[in-house]
Scaffold this active site. Structure first.
Site, PDB file in Angstrom:
ATOM      1  N   ARG A 369      11.244  18.061 -17.040  1.00 22.92           N
ATOM      2  CA  ARG A 369      11.440  19.483 -16.753  1.00 22.92           C
ATOM      3  C   ARG A 369      10.621  20.407 -17.631  1.00 22.92           C
ATOM      4  O   ARG A 369      10.414  21.544 -17.281  1.00 22.92           O
ATOM      5  CB  ARG A 369      12.925  19.840 -16.864  1.00 22.92           C
ATOM      6  CG  ARG A 369      13.732  19.204 -15.777  1.00 22.92           C
ATOM      7  CD  ARG A 369      15.167  19.682 -15.718  1.00 22.92           C
ATOM      8  NE  ARG A 369      15.927  18.734 -14.919  1.00 22.92           N
ATOM      9  CZ  ARG A 369      16.670  17.769 -15.422  1.00 22.92           C
ATOM     10  NH1 ARG A 369      16.798  17.660 -16.724  1.00 22.92           N
ATOM     11  NH2 ARG A 369      17.292  16.922 -14.637  1.00 22.92           N
ATOM     12  N   VAL A 370      10.176  19.966 -18.775  1.00 23.64           N
ATOM     13  CA  VAL A 370       9.460  20.901 -19.649  1.00 23.64           C
ATOM     14  C   VAL A 370       8.065  20.439 -20.036  1.00 23.64           C
ATOM     15  O   VAL A 370       7.243  21.240 -20.448  1.00 23.64           O
ATOM     16  CB  VAL A 370      10.260  21.201 -20.937  1.00 23.64           C
ATOM     17  CG1 VAL A 370      11.542  21.924 -20.616  1.00 23.64           C
ATOM     18  CG2 VAL A 370      10.537  19.954 -21.729  1.00 23.64           C
TER      19      VAL A 370
END
Ligand SMILES: Nc1ncnc2c1ncn2[C@@H]1O[C@H](COP(=O)(O)OP(=O)(O)OP(=O)(O)O)[C@@H](O)[C@H]1O
Ligand SMILES: [Mg+2]
Length: 506
Positions: A369-370
């Protein structure tokens, strides 16, 4: 005969030792000892996490405080502790002595060496339990932590300070991904500092851990690595403490502004150890008989993964927790907990593994996600395309099983997908540097491998490497500098590929 004066002097001396060290006067009595969990009454001043000493020299730490008794989990098996013996508080919290001396060593969660080498003498006492850095001290993930594994670096990139879960059934290569990532840190990337690696082995067999250590040594990746072990035959207390000891050591290097990678292999066994302790403590059992605070246990551990901002030294701790699933069920209690705490997961699947696709990463259910924010320009320019082509391929592959006739465009997409699958296969212990990752992926996504039979792709890229080194060494620079791949660079790669293809087909 003793005179009054001597008696008073003696009494005063005794009293003063109590008042100068008030903690030692808190002595309690052992009520019972159940499987390494001891109930003691009378320890009114004990605090959570305090170290308690027993009459026979055993030590333990407070895990539960009730109105009339404290529950202490022992560091050893405590077979000689029986009812009626005394136990006293020490006023100390659980810490581990951390220093550079630990690099290249194997220790247990109390810092005791397990590698037969001398005791670790000096070090800063780092608390096992600590509140994680707050939001103000942090900054967004912005530097990559390269695994050297093509499919991860391209599709699920990990950034320094990120928490990425590795999840899958038994024997699908979870440990392999973590170890390859550690091996890949032996050569620091361009402009990147070397990363300190901490491998925490929880509840594993001794020889499994020994094999990992041997491999790391063999690959010259051990000098920067610390291994923390609480084995299957160690008390549940040590297995429960191991990840905290690991991250406490990590925080020592974090404070010095260094980058740390920590692997928890695995948190399933950690949860088992904690469940065992909790059941003995008679805490109410919740879902799957785990105590209610198991979520908090893992979240406060993983919350300590961090990317600090400049004012706080710019260090980072990247965490790779591992979870074992049963029959690929990622919706069980512990897996869902840890999925929700982490910033993404790499999901390994048995049918892929058995079909020879290794690492057996399910590209549909995995996510980071990052980490995308930390991906280099060169990787971005080849990988974006690949992810799209992979997902198209998956959809089409499901359809084409019906055996209907395919139009040429669909057929071409299927063929491309098969080649990408082939490119993403990567043997164990062979992490790649960025330029080779980008070249491999660039070759397939730009169609330079379209007329190579799928079955020969692995051979092709292996033989292509020495060819490039010999005749197109400049390509390594342009594809490894981290910048966006330019059209003229691709032209060069195409030229190299077509030249090599002629030679390869002969
Ligand atoms: N990329 C790969 N290519 C070929 N073989 C691999 C690869 N990755 C792992 N393996 C093999 O798969 C087997 C299982 O790997 P590994 O021990 O890492 O799995 P695991 O999921 O950690 O297993 P466990 O659940 O027992 O801890 C090993 O024999 C390993 O050599
Ligand atoms: Mg394993």
């Amino acid at each position: 005969m003793i005179d009054n004066k001597t008696i008073i002097e003696n009494l005063e001396k005794r009293l003063s030792s109590f008042t100068s060290n008030p903690k030692t006067q808190n002595v309690g009595t052992v009520q019972k000892n159940t499987d390494g969990v001891v109930s003691v009454s009378g320890l009114s001043k004990a605090f959570m996490g305090e170290i308690i000493e027993f009459e026979d020299g055993s030590r333990g730490t407070v895990l539960n405080l009730d109105e009339d008794q404290a529950s202490i989990i022992l560091f050893n098996n405590g077979l000689t502790i029986v009812e009626g013996q005394t136990a006293k508080t020490t006023g100390e919290r659980l810490t581990i002595a951390a220093s550079e001396e630990l690099l290249g060593r194997v220790v247990n969660p109390l810092g005791i060496p397990l590698d037969g080498k001398p005791e670790i003498k000096k070090g800063k006492e780092m608390p096992l339990e600590r509140i994680a850095a707050g939001v103000v001290a942090r900054e967004p993930v912005n530097k990559p932590l390269k695994t050297g594994i093509k499919s991860i670096d391209a599709m699920f990139p990990i950034g320094r300070g990120q928490r990425e879960l590795i999840i899958g059934d038994r024997g699908l290569g979870k440990t392999a991904i973590a170890i390859d990532t550690i091996i890949n840190q032996r050569v620091a990337g361009k402009g990147l500092n070397p990363v300190i690696c901490i491998y925490v082995a929880i509840g594993q067999k001794q020889n499994t851990v020994a094999r990992v250590v041997d491999k790391l040594k063999q690959e010259n990746a051990f000098a920067n690595t610390i291994v923390v072990v609480a084995g299957a035959s160690d008390p549940a207390t040590l297995q429960y403490l191991a990840p905290y000891a690991g991250v406490a050591i990590g925080e020592y290097f974090l404070e010095k502004g260094q980058d740390v990678l920590i692997v928890y292999d695995d948190l399933t066994k950690h949860a088992w150890a904690y469940r065992q302790l909790s059941l003995v403590l008679r805490r109410p059992a919740g879902r799957e008989a785990y105590p209610g605070d198991i979520f908090y246990l893992h979240s406060r551990l993983l919350e300590r993964a961090v990317k600090l901002n400049k004012e706080n030294g710019n260090g980072s701790i990247t965490a790779l927790p591992i979870i074992e699933t049963q029959a690929g069920d990622i919706s069980a209690y512990i897996p869902t907990n840890v999925i929700s705490i982490t910033d993404g997961q790499i999901f390994l699947q048995a049918d892929l593994f058995n079909a020879g696709i290794r690492p057996a990463i399910n590209t549909g259910s995995s996510v980071s996600r990052v980490g995308g924010a930390a991906q280099t320009g060169s990787m971005k320019s080849v990988a974006g395309k690949m992810k799209l082509e992979m997902s198209q391929y998956r959809e089409l592959a499901a359809f084409s099983q019906f055996g209907s006739e395919l139009d040429p465009e669909t057929k071409a997409q299927l063929e491309r997908g098969q080649r990408i699958n082939e490119i993403l296969k990567q043997p164990q212990y062979h992490p790649l540097t960025e330029e080779w990752e980008v070249i491999d992926i660039g070759l397939v996504t730009n169609g330079f491998l379209d007329d190579i039979p799928v079955s020969e792709i692995t051979k092709y890229i292996e033989e292509f490497r020495p060819f490039v080194k010999k005749h197109y060494a400049k390509l390594l620079e342009t594809f490894g500098n981290g910048e966006k791949v330019k059209p003229e660079d691709l032209k060069q790669l195409e030229k190299a590929a077509s030249e090599f293809t002629k030679q390869f087909k002969k």
